[in-house]
Design a protein around this motif. Structure first.
Motif, PDB file in Angstrom:
ATOM      1  N   ARG A 174     -43.048  33.807  76.289  1.00  0.00           N
ATOM      2  CA  ARG A 174     -42.689  34.107  77.675  1.00  0.00           C
ATOM      3  C   ARG A 174     -43.493  33.256  78.648  1.00  0.00           C
ATOM      4  NH1 ARG A 174     -42.155  39.443  75.584  1.00  0.00           N
ATOM      5  NH2 ARG A 174     -44.313  39.979  76.099  1.00  0.00           N
ATOM      6  N   GLN A 177     -41.996  29.832  78.713  1.00  0.00           N
ATOM      7  CA  GLN A 177     -40.751  29.865  79.478  1.00  0.00           C
ATOM      8  C   GLN A 177     -41.038  29.940  80.973  1.00  0.00           C
ATOM      9  OE1 GLN A 177     -38.429  33.125  77.943  1.00  0.00           O
ATOM     10  NE2 GLN A 177     -38.162  32.186  75.936  1.00  0.00           N
ATOM     11  N   GLN A 178     -42.039  30.733  81.337  1.00  0.00           N
ATOM     12  CA  GLN A 178     -42.418  30.854  82.737  1.00  0.00           C
ATOM     13  C   GLN A 178     -42.848  29.502  83.302  1.00  0.00           C
ATOM     14  OE1 GLN A 178     -45.525  33.782  82.992  1.00  0.00           O
ATOM     15  NE2 GLN A 178     -44.176  35.493  82.531  1.00  0.00           N
ATOM     16  N   SER A 180     -42.205  26.505  82.105  1.00  0.00           N
ATOM     17  CA  SER A 180     -41.084  25.574  82.096  1.00  0.00           C
ATOM     18  C   SER A 180     -40.201  25.785  83.318  1.00  0.00           C
ATOM     19  CB  SER A 180     -40.267  25.762  80.820  1.00  0.00           C
ATOM     20  OG  SER A 180     -39.132  24.911  80.813  1.00  0.00           O
ATOM     21  N   ALA A 181     -39.951  27.055  83.665  1.00  0.00           N
ATOM     22  CA  ALA A 181     -39.127  27.366  84.833  1.00  0.00           C
ATOM     23  C   ALA A 181     -39.838  26.983  86.125  1.00  0.00           C
ATOM     24  CB  ALA A 181     -38.791  28.855  84.848  1.00  0.00           C
ATOM     25  N   ASP A 192     -31.994  31.780  87.454  1.00  0.00           N
ATOM     26  CA  ASP A 192     -32.467  31.894  86.068  1.00  0.00           C
ATOM     27  C   ASP A 192     -33.955  31.575  85.984  1.00  0.00           C
ATOM     28  OD1 ASP A 192     -29.980  32.617  85.114  1.00  0.00           O
ATOM     29  OD2 ASP A 192     -29.400  30.580  84.560  1.00  0.00           O
ATOM     30  N   ASP A 193     -34.382  30.535  86.720  1.00  0.00           N
ATOM     31  CA  ASP A 193     -35.798  30.171  86.753  1.00  0.00           C
ATOM     32  C   ASP A 193     -36.635  31.331  87.296  1.00  0.00           C
ATOM     33  OD1 ASP A 193     -35.288  27.610  85.806  1.00  0.00           O
ATOM     34  OD2 ASP A 193     -35.188  26.722  87.803  1.00  0.00           O
ATOM     35  N   TYR A 195     -36.031  34.552  87.333  1.00  0.00           N
ATOM     36  CA  TYR A 195     -36.150  35.644  86.360  1.00  0.00           C
ATOM     37  C   TYR A 195     -37.100  35.261  85.220  1.00  0.00           C
ATOM     38  CZ  TYR A 195     -32.522  38.690  88.310  1.00  0.00           C
ATOM     39  OH  TYR A 195     -31.817  39.550  89.121  1.00  0.00           O
ATOM     40  N   ALA A 196     -37.063  33.992  84.802  1.00  0.00           N
ATOM     41  CA  ALA A 196     -37.953  33.530  83.732  1.00  0.00           C
ATOM     42  C   ALA A 196     -39.412  33.597  84.172  1.00  0.00           C
ATOM     43  CB  ALA A 196     -37.587  32.101  83.331  1.00  0.00           C
ATOM     44  N   SER A 199     -40.491  36.930  83.800  1.00  0.00           N
ATOM     45  CA  SER A 199     -40.241  37.469  82.457  1.00  0.00           C
ATOM     46  C   SER A 199     -39.392  38.733  82.550  1.00  0.00           C
ATOM     47  CB  SER A 199     -41.556  37.777  81.733  1.00  0.00           C
ATOM     48  OG  SER A 199     -42.272  36.603  81.486  1.00  0.00           O
ATOM     49  N   ASP A 201     -35.436  40.627  82.859  1.00  0.00           N
ATOM     50  CA  ASP A 201     -34.033  40.539  82.505  1.00  0.00           C
ATOM     51  C   ASP A 201     -33.172  40.783  83.743  1.00  0.00           C
ATOM     52  OD1 ASP A 201     -31.380  42.015  81.480  1.00  0.00           O
ATOM     53  OD2 ASP A 201     -32.143  40.730  79.875  1.00  0.00           O
TER      54      ASP A 201
END
Length: 259
Positions: A174, A177-178, A180-181, A192-193, A195-196, A199, A201
């Protein structure tokens, strides 16, 4: 008195002992003689768990492990060294602290660097401070992304480091991903970024989203992190992370029409 003054006095590295203490001794060797008279306090001030001791262990671990990750592909390029320097400058370290950080980085690149021993001592010094371990990993992820390329060897190294620190692999994923976004151009932040970064949904209710946001914000609160052992010199990173989280939440609120 700050942990920095203690290290300049040549005392804290000795009191910590182990690989972290030894690396601090080498990194600050040129400053010991001139700083010795600045040391105050007693050994009881630097027992395991003491804030200044944890701060010194965090500083030593961050930059040495950063050096280790830089050479996981078998070599360290000039660009990687430059990028490490930029990370240090971004943290707004003083000139002396940048010199020490560079020396720790060099030690981490060395073939004799014992990653397992360093991580084990760092985990012990942290005394179950999960927020601090999370910040440590976030800094390593940032450094891994510094050249714009996040390859498999860096990913495997981060997974190994997380396992040694007994940090959830799912949570590590996570964090990656955080970052990266968040590394996307802020002017082009997508839903989408956002929400990432949180972390979260998309199916969460407004109330659940707010709860997730507050939990994440609490994990990165600068004052809490410093109290747990984050060196004051790295507080800028915590502040930036906080603003990133707030920005993502505000973006989602606007998208949802929340008040």
């Amino acid at each position: 008195m700050s942990w920095w003054t203690s290290v300049l006095g040549g005392a804290l590295g000795y009191m910590i002992g182990g690989p972290l203490g030894a690396m601090l001794g080498v990194a600050f060797a040129g400053n010991f003689s001139k700083g010795k008279s600045n040391f105050r306090g007693s050994a009881s001030d630097y027992l395991p768990g003491n804030q200044q001791r944890v701060q010194a262990a965090f500083f030593s671990s961050v930059f040495s492990v950063m050096g280790y990750i830089a050479k996981v592909d078998g070599k360290v390029s000039k660009s990687e060294i430059l990028l490490a320097k930029q990370v240090m400058e971004h943290m707004q370290l003083s000139e002396d602290m940048q010199k020490a950080a560079k020396e720790l980085f060099i030690q981490g690149k060395h073939k004799d660097f014992n990653l397992d021993e360093v991580l084990e001592q760092f985990r012990t010094e942290c005394h179950r401070r999960t927020h601090l371990v999370r910040m440590f990993l976030e800094i390593q992820i940032q450094a891994s992304y510094a050249d714009g390329v996040f390859d498999d060897k860096e990913y495997d190294a981060l997974r190994y480091i997380a396992q040694k620190l007994r940090f959830s692999i799912d949570e590590l994923e996570r964090l990656i991903q955080q970052f990266s976004a968040a590394s996307n151009n802020s002017s082009k932040l997508t839903i989408d970024d956002a929400y990432a970064i949180l972390s979260a949904d998309k199916g969460l209710t407004d109330k659940e989203l707010k709860r997730a946001y507050r939990r994440l914000l609490a994990q990165h609160h600068p004052d809490k992190l410093v109290a747990k052992g984050l060196p004051d010199e790295m507080i800028r990173l915590a502040n930036e992370k906080t603003q990133e989280i707030i920005g993502a939440y505000e973006f989602i609120k606007k998208h949802r029409g929340m008040r």
